[in-house]
Enzyme design. Structure first.
Site, short mmCIF file in Angstrom:
data_model
loop_
_atom_site.label_atom_id
_atom_site.label_comp_id
_atom_site.label_asym_id
_atom_site.label_seq_id
_atom_site.Cartn_x
_atom_site.Cartn_y
_atom_site.Cartn_z
N ASP A 13 0.83 -1.21 0.00
CA ASP A 13 0.00 0.00 0.00
C ASP A 13 0.86 1.26 0.00
O ASP A 13 1.98 1.27 0.52
CB ASP A 13 -0.91 -0.02 1.25
N ASN A 61 -10.94 -2.44 -5.34
CA ASN A 61 -10.14 -1.58 -6.22
C ASN A 61 -10.78 -1.42 -7.61
O ASN A 61 -10.45 -0.48 -8.35
CB ASN A 61 -8.70 -2.10 -6.38
C1 IPE Z 1 -5.43 -2.61 -0.17
O1 IPE Z 1 -5.08 -1.29 -0.35
C2 IPE Z 1 -5.41 -3.34 -1.49
C3 IPE Z 1 -4.10 -3.57 -2.07
C4 IPE Z 1 -2.96 -3.23 -1.56
C5 IPE Z 1 -4.09 -4.28 -3.34
P1 IPE Z 1 -6.20 -0.14 -0.53
O2 IPE Z 1 -5.46 1.11 -0.75
O3 IPE Z 1 -7.16 -0.54 -1.58
O4 IPE Z 1 -6.95 -0.14 0.88
P2 IPE Z 1 -7.77 0.99 1.61
O5 IPE Z 1 -8.76 1.50 0.62
O6 IPE Z 1 -6.81 2.06 2.03
O7 IPE Z 1 -8.37 0.32 2.80
C1 IPE Z 2 -1.45 0.32 -3.49
O1 IPE Z 2 -1.26 1.69 -3.49
C2 IPE Z 2 -1.75 -0.21 -4.87
C3 IPE Z 2 -3.13 -0.70 -5.03
C4 IPE Z 2 -4.05 -0.71 -4.12
C5 IPE Z 2 -3.48 -1.23 -6.34
P1 IPE Z 2 -2.48 2.73 -3.48
O2 IPE Z 2 -2.85 3.00 -4.88
O3 IPE Z 2 -3.57 2.22 -2.60
O4 IPE Z 2 -1.80 4.01 -2.84
P2 IPE Z 2 -2.42 4.98 -1.75
O5 IPE Z 2 -2.90 4.12 -0.61
O6 IPE Z 2 -3.53 5.70 -2.43
O7 IPE Z 2 -1.29 5.85 -1.36
MG MG Z 3 -4.03 2.45 -0.65
#
Ligand code: IPE
Ligand code: IPE
Ligand code: MG
Length: 250
Positions: A13, A61
């Site tokens: 993340d 997602n």
């Molecule tokens: C969790 O991260 C999913 C992945 C790392 C693939 P998210 O960024 O989607 O989670 P939330 O929305 O902060 O809970």
């Molecule tokens: C994790 O990084 C990747 C996926 C969930 C696909 P994020 O895209 O969630 O990055 P933040 O949490 O918005 O910084």
């Molecule tokens: Mg995230």
């Protein structure tokens, strides 16, 4: 010697925040995140961790802007194609869990190809949790069990934890011993809900594109120093330890 997890899972993340902090588009964070994923995969293979699951894309997602979803899909197949040689060289078997039916055809094709090409590798198993949600995983497992009951192949009273475990996408694989989440967020975000019953959870502040092999070792050291009691008392564990020291097999 470090006690390593049999199954390590990572919630990668913080790509978006990493890019934003550098005044870049979110997509650049995902690109750099993918480079880190390669580094961590190769480090785990080198350490001989038997199973590594990367939370790559969650059920939720799919709700992100179409342009971001599309970028993530294209990046995924680009990296899978590019890293195929590295997967073969490192003897890594590639698998996926999640609702792959939702993937666009051109992505599913490359995913299936990578699974097929690496199927006979005998080193680490690398699992991408792709279009994966813990609740959906449990829901699909329940449907499977309900069908067995309907077909008269299983009695409701005979259903055990083990039946549920076996019906999940992870099947007979061991539960994750350690789950790492980057970017300081202390939540599961619908990752391994059933499988995480006794997983150790490790949260670190680094955003995923900053998470290096050295940071992985720090997480593994934290894991190795923990006492996993599984509901027992520390004293009970010490008795078991003196009978069957962890450093000896069996
Ligand atoms: C969790 O991260 C999913 C992945 C790392 C693939 P998210 O960024 O989607 O989670 P939330 O929305 O902060 O809970
Ligand atoms: C994790 O990084 C990747 C996926 C969930 C696909 P994020 O895209 O969630 O990055 P933040 O949490 O918005 O910084
Ligand atoms: Mg995230």
């Amino acid at each position: 010697v470090l006690i390593l997890p049999n199954h390590l899972a990572v919630i990668m993340d913080g790509n978006g925040r990493w890019a934003k902090a550098r005044r870049h588009h979110r997509s650049y964070g995902h690109i750099r995140g993918a480079v880190r994923a390669k580094e961590i995969i190769e480090e785990c293979a080198r350490l001989k961790i038997p199973r590594l699951t990367l939370f790559t894309f969650s059920t939720e997602n799919w709700q992100r802007p179409a342009s971001e979803v599309s970028l993530l899909m294209r990046l995924l197949i680009k990296r899978l194609r590019k890293e195929r040689a590295s997967l073969m060289k490192n003897n890594i078997r590639f698998e996926c869990i999640g609702n792959l039916d939702r993937l666009p055809r051109f992505v599913l094709d490359v995913v299936k190809e990578t699974i097929a090409v690496t199927a006979h590798n005998t080193g680490m198993t690398l699992v991408f949790a792709l279009s994966y949600g813990g609740r959906q995983d449990i829901t699909f497992a329940m449907r499977e069990l309900a069908q067995k009951v309907l077909d008269g192949r299983l009695l409701p009273d005979a259903i055990t934890d083990e039946h549920i475990t076996q019906s999940l996408a992870t099947g007979g694989a061991p539960d994750p011993d350690l789950i790492i989440r980057t970017s300081g967020e202390s939540r599961f975000s619908n990752f391994f809900l059933w499988q995480a019953a006794y997983s150790e959870f490790y949260v670190c502040d680094q955003l995923w594109p900053d998470f290096s092999a050295a940071d992985l070792l720090i997480a593994l050291q934290s894991f190795a120093s923990r006492e996993r009691r599984f509901g027992k008392t520390g004293e009970q564990l010490q008795v078991m330890e003196s009978r069957w020291p962890r450093s000896q097999p069996g």
